[in-house]
Design a protein around this motif. Structure first.
Motif, short mmCIF file in Angstrom:
data_model
loop_
_atom_site.label_atom_id
_atom_site.label_comp_id
_atom_site.label_asym_id
_atom_site.label_seq_id
_atom_site.Cartn_x
_atom_site.Cartn_y
_atom_site.Cartn_z
N ASP A 135 0.83 -1.22 0.00
CA ASP A 135 0.00 0.00 0.00
C ASP A 135 0.86 1.26 0.00
N ASP A 136 1.82 1.30 0.93
CA ASP A 136 2.68 2.49 1.03
C ASP A 136 3.51 2.66 -0.23
N LEU A 137 4.03 1.53 -0.71
CA LEU A 137 4.89 1.60 -1.90
C LEU A 137 4.09 2.07 -3.11
N ALA A 152 1.38 3.97 -3.10
CA ALA A 152 1.07 5.40 -2.99
C ALA A 152 2.28 6.24 -3.42
N GLU A 153 3.44 5.83 -2.98
CA GLU A 153 4.64 6.60 -3.26
C GLU A 153 5.01 6.54 -4.76
N TYR A 162 11.83 -2.74 -12.58
CA TYR A 162 11.69 -1.57 -11.71
C TYR A 162 11.49 -2.03 -10.25
N ARG A 218 14.75 -3.04 -8.74
CA ARG A 218 15.60 -1.92 -8.32
C ARG A 218 15.07 -1.30 -7.03
N LEU A 219 13.76 -1.23 -6.91
CA LEU A 219 13.19 -0.65 -5.68
C LEU A 219 13.47 -1.52 -4.46
N ALA A 220 13.67 -2.80 -4.70
CA ALA A 220 13.91 -3.71 -3.58
C ALA A 220 15.37 -3.87 -3.27
N ALA A 221 16.23 -3.15 -4.02
CA ALA A 221 17.67 -3.41 -3.92
C ALA A 221 18.22 -3.35 -2.52
N GLU A 222 17.70 -2.45 -1.70
CA GLU A 222 18.23 -2.36 -0.34
C GLU A 222 17.22 -2.86 0.70
#
Lengths: 111, 312
Positions: free
Chosen positions: B21-23, B25-26, B61, B64-68
């Motif tokens: 949900d948060d991801l 929205a962002e 994509y 990449r968002l999960a990279a860290e």
């Protein structure tokens, strides 16, 4: 792999170390993700969202950032700001960054 | 269709449910704002054009968002511990099945069917062991546990190595191959030709008169050699302990082979021939003694090298 590819990889590596510092410093003012990216980009440090979001999530998890959700333009936006702990760490990081720069400069001048 | 929303939903669908949900929205907010800016610079272009020009495949994509983030089943801090545990688990499972096969062989008189039935359980057990190990490490990763056992480290725990002599993988694999073949021969899974053909008369012969304790010791030594070789495959350099165990193993083998060589008779005739070809039999015995003697010499040479490297 040609020299431009190698250069690009090393350039990204070189920049990566400075990104937490830039993000923390920029978040002395409140920003949401896109505005933060634009502000940092406007100062010559392009940062893609695939790097920025994982980084700010990590900094928040470490307690260096605070965030707040708000509704604007019919969308949820998450606003970030540096925390008290983040400010303390940022001061130390800035000092370290300057030392590092000075050291690397000395090495480059002497070599 | 709101293509930006679809894209954002597709991206977050690869992430853990609690973070979606948060991801979403962002990401969605980011896409809307960036698309708006892009369209101002590219009048007449659609949101689809924006995505084509500025975004990659949703899965790339999302990666990449999960990279860290903690999107790994087993993350970098646990990865090598996980691999080491898998190796230990596989080795122990293998040894367990070898021991089981040896026990069944001793109890059932070396029946191939029984042995195969015992050994056929190995892949499934290995799968379960690996899955259990994976489960433990996934739980550690998801719980945010740190690899605290790696903090309790001291340089004094490092094993002494002979860095002038890297261990040859080929040498170890050769040892392993020989030990496995010998064990398979011992439990009768593979057989060597056991007859001599003279003037169209087939004469069977067998190794004889070696006491039961001899074969038991040979079996134990072969299982030990297999375990030893498997362990050596996980090491890059010889250590004093590895050299000592190799020397000890070689000495036991030399004693066993020496015992076999000095037996008055090694072969006996089992065929129906009225007149056993004694000359041929003696020649075969000589050949076997010669081979055993040659193996003894090789083992002795190997032992001398290990002793020299150990005390030089």
């Amino acid at each position: 792999m040609d020299s431009s590819e190698i250069f690009e990889k090393l350039r990204l590596e070189l920049r990566r170390g400075g990104l937490p510092l830039a993000v923390l410093a920029q978040l002395r003012q409140e920003h949401y993700g896109y505005s933060l990216r634009k502000e940092i980009g406007a100062r010559g440090l392009e940062i893609d969202e695939g790097t920025l979001y994982p980084l700010i999530r990590r900094l928040e998890k470490q307690g260096l950032l605070e965030s707040e959700w708000r509704h604007e333009d019919n969308r949820k936006k998450r606003f970030y700001r540096i925390s008290t702990l983040g400010e303390e760490v940022l001061v130390l990081l800035i000092e370290e960054w300057r030392k590092l720069n000075a050291s690397v400069d000395r090495i480059l001048e002497e070599s | 269709m709101n293509v930006l929303k679809s894209y954002a939903h597709q991206v977050v669908s690869y992430h853990p449910e609690k973070a979606r949900d948060d991801l979403f929205a962002e990401i969605y907010d980011e896409l809307c704002e960036e698309c708006q800016d892009w369209q101002e610079m590219n009048p007449g272009k659609s949101e689809t054009d924006f995505l084509d020009a500025n975004r990659e495949h949703p899965m790339k994509y999302a990666t990449r968002l999960a990279a860290e983030g903690s999107a790994y089943l087993v993350g970098p801090q646990f990865y090598f511990s996980f691999l080491s545990t898998l190796k230990i688990g596989a080795t122990l499972t293998g040894l367990f099945y070898l021991a089981l096969a040896a026990i069944y062989s001793a109890a059932s008189g070396l029946h191939l069917g029984t042995l195969l039935r015992v050994l056929s359980g190995f892949p499934i057990t290995l799968l379960w062991v690996s899955a259990s190990i994976l489960g433990v490490f996934v739980a550690l990763e998801k719980s945010g546990e740190r690899a605290s056992w790696l903090d309790k480290w001291s340089a004094a725990d490092l094993e002494e190595i002979d860095d002038n002599k890297p261990m040859s993988r080929g040498y170890t694999l050769f040892d392993l191959g020989i030990a496995v073949l010998a064990l398979l021969w011992l439990v009768d899974i593979i057989q060597v030709p056991a007859f001599i053909d003279v003037d169209s008369n087939s004469v069977s012969y067998w190794l004889v008169d070696l006491p039961d304790w001899f074969w038991i010791v040979v079996g134990v030594m072969l299982v030990f050699d297999i375990a030893h070789a498997l362990f050596r495959l996980t090491r890059n350099f010889w250590s004093p302990r590895l050299r000592l165990t190799t020397i000890a193993s070689n000495l036991v083998w030399i004693a066993l082979l020496g015992f076999a060589i000095v037996q008055p008779e090694l072969l006996s005739i089992q065929g129906e021939s009225a007149s056993p070809p004694q000359d041929l039999l003696q020649m075969a015995e000589k050949a076997i003694r010669g081979v055993l003697g040659f193996v003894c010499a090789l083992l002795a040479w190997d032992t001398v090298i290990h002793v020299w490297r150990l005390w030089r």
